[in-house]
Design a protein around this motif. Structure first.
Motif, PDB file in Angstrom:
ATOM      1  N   UNK A   1      -0.302   6.197  21.995  1.00  0.00           N
ATOM      2  CA  UNK A   1      -1.722   6.209  22.526  1.00  0.00           C
ATOM      3  C   UNK A   1      -2.381   4.947  22.234  1.00  0.00           C
ATOM      4  N   UNK A   2      -2.110   4.219  21.157  1.00  0.00           N
ATOM      5  CA  UNK A   2      -2.935   2.964  20.947  1.00  0.00           C
ATOM      6  C   UNK A   2      -2.006   1.824  20.843  1.00  0.00           C
ATOM      7  N   UNK A   3      -0.870   1.854  20.166  1.00  0.00           N
ATOM      8  CA  UNK A   3      -0.062   0.774  19.678  1.00  0.00           C
ATOM      9  C   UNK A   3      -0.395  -0.179  18.772  1.00  0.00           C
TER      10      UNK A   3
ATOM     11  N   UNK B   1      -0.784 -10.736  18.512  1.00  0.00           N
ATOM     12  CA  UNK B   1       0.325 -10.785  19.369  1.00  0.00           C
ATOM     13  C   UNK B   1       0.774  -9.285  19.352  1.00  0.00           C
ATOM     14  N   UNK B   2       0.691  -8.576  20.533  1.00  0.00           N
ATOM     15  CA  UNK B   2       1.184  -7.363  20.816  1.00  0.00           C
ATOM     16  C   UNK B   2       2.731  -7.099  20.229  1.00  0.00           C
ATOM     17  N   UNK B   3       2.685  -5.869  19.472  1.00  0.00           N
ATOM     18  CA  UNK B   3       4.558  -5.591  19.112  1.00  0.00           C
ATOM     19  C   UNK B   3       4.776  -4.608  20.243  1.00  0.00           C
TER      20      UNK B   3
ATOM     21  N   UNK C   1       1.924 -10.767   6.655  1.00  0.00           N
ATOM     22  CA  UNK C   1       1.802  -9.746   7.686  1.00  0.00           C
ATOM     23  C   UNK C   1       0.524  -8.997   7.725  1.00  0.00           C
ATOM     24  N   UNK C   2      -0.130  -9.257   8.763  1.00  0.00           N
ATOM     25  CA  UNK C   2      -1.411  -8.565   9.362  1.00  0.00           C
ATOM     26  C   UNK C   2      -1.288  -7.624  10.421  1.00  0.00           C
ATOM     27  N   UNK C   3      -1.132  -6.422  10.291  1.00  0.00           N
ATOM     28  CA  UNK C   3      -1.044  -5.569  11.470  1.00  0.00           C
ATOM     29  C   UNK C   3      -2.238  -4.932  11.827  1.00  0.00           C
ATOM     30  N   UNK C   4      -2.268  -4.728  13.239  1.00  0.00           N
ATOM     31  CA  UNK C   4      -3.671  -4.002  13.700  1.00  0.00           C
ATOM     32  C   UNK C   4      -3.475  -3.091  14.865  1.00  0.00           C
ATOM     33  N   UNK C   5      -4.523  -2.155  15.153  1.00  0.00           N
ATOM     34  CA  UNK C   5      -4.257  -1.513  16.024  1.00  0.00           C
ATOM     35  C   UNK C   5      -5.484  -1.829  17.391  1.00  0.00           C
ATOM     36  N   UNK C   6      -4.885  -2.118  18.604  1.00  0.00           N
ATOM     37  CA  UNK C   6      -5.524  -2.443  19.490  1.00  0.00           C
ATOM     38  C   UNK C   6      -6.773  -1.457  19.903  1.00  0.00           C
ATOM     39  N   UNK C   7      -7.976  -1.794  20.288  1.00  0.00           N
ATOM     40  CA  UNK C   7      -9.094  -1.028  20.769  1.00  0.00           C
ATOM     41  C   UNK C   7      -9.118  -0.781  22.227  1.00  0.00           C
ATOM     42  N   UNK C   8      -9.366   0.220  22.702  1.00  0.00           N
ATOM     43  CA  UNK C   8      -9.518   0.619  24.107  1.00  0.00           C
ATOM     44  C   UNK C   8     -10.751  -0.290  24.666  1.00  0.00           C
ATOM     45  N   UNK C   9     -10.223  -0.834  25.681  1.00  0.00           N
ATOM     46  CA  UNK C   9     -11.553  -1.690  26.503  1.00  0.00           C
ATOM     47  C   UNK C   9     -12.559  -0.503  26.881  1.00  0.00           C
ATOM     48  N   UNK C  10     -12.230   0.560  27.154  1.00  0.00           N
ATOM     49  CA  UNK C  10     -13.285   1.577  27.660  1.00  0.00           C
ATOM     50  C   UNK C  10     -12.716   3.032  27.507  1.00  0.00           C
TER      51      UNK C  10
END
Length: 519
Positions: A381-383, A399-401, A430-439
């Motif tokens: 759902x997020x990535x 960088x999207x995985x 290693x720094x990982x993150x979850x993309x936030x939705x634009x809207x």
């Protein structure tokens, strides 16, 4: 009698179904908890105190006349609050997780004599799937069953539709607490062999070598919102409650009256019910189907359905699947019988067959088909993204995985090569993150009433994970600009991000390590 048992825990109704090997599936009557026809269990728990020896569940709550109670002893609508953060308010005899677990455990104990399930298949909503799954595994830990499996509700519904291999189906699940839309493809067909089976397992037994016939479902796109049938009841009660000073529409008696109106309007154009607001004389509530449709339009439900449908169809277009490729629309959940929902489906999915048979039982009956020969593939759902240093610009970038819509478990690893940024470097972070939705839309409560609001669009950011993996050590230290580590990322069958590291200087390769769950 051995066989497969399926339990679909719903916000308002819990459905239990059983199928013996080679036999026909059917619902299971569970006296004293289930209703007569259909034999489903109301998702109700009455607990006077945390240590009460005899809680009342399902039908018992109705027969005791306690369903109209406004006290904390009555637990309902608990499914939608499972796994939420922050947790439910303190002071209740049971948390939402404990109330749901109590209901599941008593259902298991009340199975008819001679019924000995060898496999238990449970269903989970799309929204909050991971937290819900973790709770469900723990809640069923003490159940004596050889095989324990889990599938998300839209997938179970699609499998239960009985469509031929290779078909694509749009599942519209309007439950008591959530609305979920999923585009699901049954793989195979046209002479293609079915994929290797991979069943979600939580009892520790490996079923990869199962020789059973394979059926495989893949979720291509999905979207959901925490609004459901019970919220529609609140909207109805709030709109019809007399505007007297101090009058409250949010009481069990008025909400149940609103639910009666809603259900009757699924079959007729007008409905009436006698209600007794607190401290006032009984009066008649009247509602027409046209008025209910206007109310749903006013509250933004149909606009939200449009947004959810577009999100799911966009995922389909990215996979080369348009509306004309969808073999059928499958409405499930009691709310899907509303005239406004049916009219919305017919309008937005014109030309696509709508299969609306047995919407309440569809998920449980479909879950029975999930044997060890089924491969269940889900989508993110997020990535997840990895923060990297860009030498040219002299700054970090994400960088999207794996992006939202990526199916998992992954078949092939995603490989990246990292270089050292300075001489003598002893570790790579290693720094990982979850993309936030634009809207996206969100559900907020104003004066106790659920309201749909849309957040403003903006540049999409990335939220770093609260717990980061430890740095990757370099032995010996690296040199600036030297390609040093090859990273192989993958997502396993549990939805966990796995990483195997190869040191390009020494040739040493590590065993895959678990970096955490991906949403």
């Amino acid at each position: 009698m051995v066989g497969t048992l399926a339990i679909d825990l719903g916000s308002t109704t819990t459905v239990v179904a059983f199928q013996p090997p080679g036999g026909q599936p059917g619902l299971v009557a569970l006296p004293p908890y289930s209703l007569d026809e259909p034999p489903v269990v109301p998702s109700l728990v009455w607990m006077a105190a945390p240590d009460s020896p005899r809680p009342l569940l399902g039908r018992q709550v109705l027969e005791a006349g306690l369903v109209l109670s406004s006290g904390p002893e009555l637990h309902r609508d608990f499914k939608r609050r499972i796994g939420l953060n922050p947790p439910a308010p303190a002071g209740l005899p049971l948390s939402p997780e404990a109330a749901a677990a109590l209901l599941l455990q008593h259902i298991w104990r009340s199975l008819p004599a001679g019924l000995e399930p060898s496999r238990l298949v449970l269903t989970a909503p799309v929204e909050g799937y991971r937290n819900y799954r973790s709770w469900l595994v723990e809640a069923c830990r003490d159940l004596e069953v050889a095989e324990l499996a889990l599938v998300d509700e839209p997938t179970a519904a699609a499998i239960g539709a009985g469509l031929p291999a290779g078909s694509t189906v749009l599942v519209v699940d309007v439950g008591g607490g959530t609305i979920d839309l999923s585009l699901v493809r049954l793989e195979g067909g046209e002479g293609r062999a079915m994929p290797i089976a991979q069943l979600l397992r939580f009892a520790g037994r490996d079923l990869h070598n199962s020789r059973q016939a394979l059926r495989c479902a893949q979720v291509i796109g999905k979207a959901g919102v925490a609004i459901g049938g019970r919220d529609i009841d609140r909207w109805i009660a709030q709109s019809l409650c007399p505007p007297a000073a101090g009058a409250s529409w949010d009481t069990p008696a008025l909400l149940d009256a609103a639910e009666q109106l809603k259900c009757r309007l699924s079959e007729s154009d007008e409905a009436r019910v006698i209600v007794a607001p607190p401290g006032r004389q009984p009066l008649e509530w009247r509602l027409t189907r046209r008025e209910l449709d206007a109310l749903l339009q006013e509250r933004g439900l149909l606009a939200e359905l449009d947004a959810l449908l577009e999100q799911v169809l966009a995922a389909g277009r990215r996979a080369g699947i348009g509306l004309t490729h969808i073999a059928a629309v499958l409405p499930v959940g009691g709310g899907s019988r509303l005239g406004a929902i049916r009219a919305w489906l017919e309008s937005r999915c014109s030309g696509v067959a709508i299969r609306a048979q047995r919407p309440v039982e569809a998920v449980a009956l479909g879950a029975l088909a999930l044997t060890p020969g089924v491969q269940v593939r889900d989508v993110l759902s997020h990535g997840v993204s990895l923060r990297c240093w860009e030498q040219r610009s002299g700054r970090h970038h994400w960088h999207p995985l794996f992006m939202a819509g990526q199916s998992w478990p992954t078949d092939q690893p995603l490989e990246l090569v990292l270089a050292c940024s300075r001489d003598g470097q002893t570790a790579l972070e290693l720094v990982l993150g979850e993309p936030r939705a634009e809207e996206r839309r969100e559900v907020v409560f104003e004066a106790g009433l659920p309201v749909l609001r849309q957040r403003q669009a903006g540049s999409a950011g990335v939220e770093p994970w609260p717990c980061q993996p430890r740095p990757l050590e370099l032995v010996p230290p690296g040199c600036r600009g030297q390609d040093r580590l090859q990273l192989a990322f993958g997502i396993d069958g549990r939805g966990r991000l796995m990483l195997a590291v190869t040191d390009l200087l020494t040739g040493e390769r590590s065993e895959p390590r678990d970096l955490g769950a991906v949403r």
